[in-house]
Design an enzyme around this catalytic site. Structure first.
Site, PDB file in Angstrom:
ATOM      1  N   ASP A  84       5.799   1.652  -4.130  1.00  0.00           N
ATOM      2  CA  ASP A  84       4.557   0.879  -3.633  1.00  0.00           C
ATOM      3  C   ASP A  84       3.701   1.715  -2.765  1.00  0.00           C
ATOM      4  O   ASP A  84       4.319   2.708  -2.256  1.00  0.00           O
ATOM      5  CB  ASP A  84       5.008  -0.338  -2.799  1.00  0.00           C
ATOM      6  N   ASP A  85       2.580   1.608  -2.831  1.00  0.00           N
ATOM      7  CA  ASP A  85       1.749   2.137  -1.888  1.00  0.00           C
ATOM      8  C   ASP A  85       1.131   3.400  -2.253  1.00  0.00           C
ATOM      9  O   ASP A  85       0.150   3.955  -1.476  1.00  0.00           O
ATOM     10  CB  ASP A  85       2.320   2.273  -0.403  1.00  0.00           C
TER      11      ASP A  85
ATOM     12  N   HIS B 240      -1.476  -3.182  -6.619  1.00  0.00           N
ATOM     13  CA  HIS B 240      -0.860  -3.446  -5.670  1.00  0.00           C
ATOM     14  C   HIS B 240      -2.053  -4.113  -4.399  1.00  0.00           C
ATOM     15  O   HIS B 240      -2.001  -3.465  -3.373  1.00  0.00           O
ATOM     16  CB  HIS B 240       0.019  -2.335  -4.997  1.00  0.00           C
TER      17      HIS B 240
ATOM     18  N   HIS C 284      -4.821  -3.027   0.336  1.00  0.00           N
ATOM     19  CA  HIS C 284      -3.456  -3.363   1.014  1.00  0.00           C
ATOM     20  C   HIS C 284      -3.582  -3.618   2.737  1.00  0.00           C
ATOM     21  O   HIS C 284      -2.787  -3.031   3.617  1.00  0.00           O
ATOM     22  CB  HIS C 284      -2.653  -2.147   1.061  1.00  0.00           C
TER      23      HIS C 284
ATOM     24  N   HIS D 108       9.018   3.495  -1.518  1.00  0.00           N
ATOM     25  CA  HIS D 108       7.966   3.742  -1.352  1.00  0.00           C
ATOM     26  C   HIS D 108       7.493   5.401  -1.717  1.00  0.00           C
ATOM     27  O   HIS D 108       8.531   6.171  -1.399  1.00  0.00           O
ATOM     28  CB  HIS D 108       7.114   3.444  -0.141  1.00  0.00           C
TER      29      HIS D 108
END
Length: 258
Positions: A75-76, A125, A129, A220
């Site tokens: 993620d991210d 995603h 965020h 991540h």
């Protein structure tokens, strides 16, 4: 019917029964308070544990799997550390799934393109965020998802089906949004907490102890410690004869629109 609707209906029914009883006998106010606290606790738990499918259906693992398959997700990104992650995955000949943030794609378009050219899967995603994502209106969630999808389509021609909400938070607004955009929500059942813990051993042991067939691991691609943990994890999974596959293969779902 979604779990939160069942809980709400149950709580309303209990309140009506209790209220009716007040005409015949004394019902202490603490009973109403206790019922409210139970509802509040379940709602909070359901909001922050994506595995519960409390507000929306989320694919967080392949239940009852006996095949030694597992999915790695990141993620991210894309982030400056993504290149190191990609290098490691290439070294071990492993395919993973990257849930990318729209803003990060804009900041690192070439890295984003490398994720795809290396044969990895991509998912949505959100665009920002934001820490306040759980408080967004359904329309704002739709806007975030749509903006990132359009950006990805412009850069790659890919129309993403998978969405992972920031922080794994779900609520009625997010549920309504993904229903409107027709995205499939993908969660996880093995959370590394690599953005919380600083010690690499702690992160690695946490993941290793939760490994089981059909799992989805959350990491991540944003720090050196995660890269170090990834290398140890890839060696461990290889020693345990696990096949590492992308999420679409694990779940037998289409990651992209045709």
């Amino acid at each position: 019917m979604l779990k939160h609707k069942k809980i709400v209906l149950f709580c309303v029914a209990v309140v009506l029964v209790l209220f009716t009883l007040t005409f015949f006998t004394a019902v202490h106010w603490t009973i109403f308070l206790l019922l409210f606290l139970v509802w509040l606790g379940l709602t909070a738990w359901g909001s922050f544990d994506i595995r519960l499918n409390y507000f929306t259906k989320a694919y967080s693992s392949k239940p009852n799997s006996t095949t030694k398959e597992i999915a790695l997700t990141f993620d991210d990104g894309p982030h400056e550390m993504t290149e190191k992650v990609l290098d490691l995955l290439k070294k071990f000949n492993v395919k993973a799934t990257f849930f990318c943030i729209g803003k990060q794609i804009e900041n690192n378009p070439e890295l984003f393109k490398r994720i795809i050219s290396d044969g990895h899967l991509i998912g949505n995603h959100s665009y920002s965020h934001s820490e306040n994502f759980g408080f967004f209106s359904s329309q704002k969630v739709v806007d975030e998802i749509t903006k990132t999808n359009k950006l990805v389509e412009q850069l790659s021609g890919i129309k993403m089906n998978f969405f992972r909400p920031p922080f794994g938070v779900t609520n009625p607004m997010i549920s309504k949004a993904v229903s409107e955009t027709k995205h499939l929500v993908v969660g996880w059942n093995i959370r590394s907490l690599d953005t919380v813990y600083e010690d690499e051993n702690t992160i690695f042991e946490r993941v290793k102890n939760k490994i089981k067939p059909g799992g989805i691991i959350l990491l991540h691609d944003t720090s050196q410690k995660s890269v170090n943990v990834l290398e140890r994890l890839l060696l461990f999974l290889k020693s345990e004869n696990y096949s590492i596959v992308a999420v679409d293969e694990l779940l037998n779902l289409s990651a992209y629109e045709n």
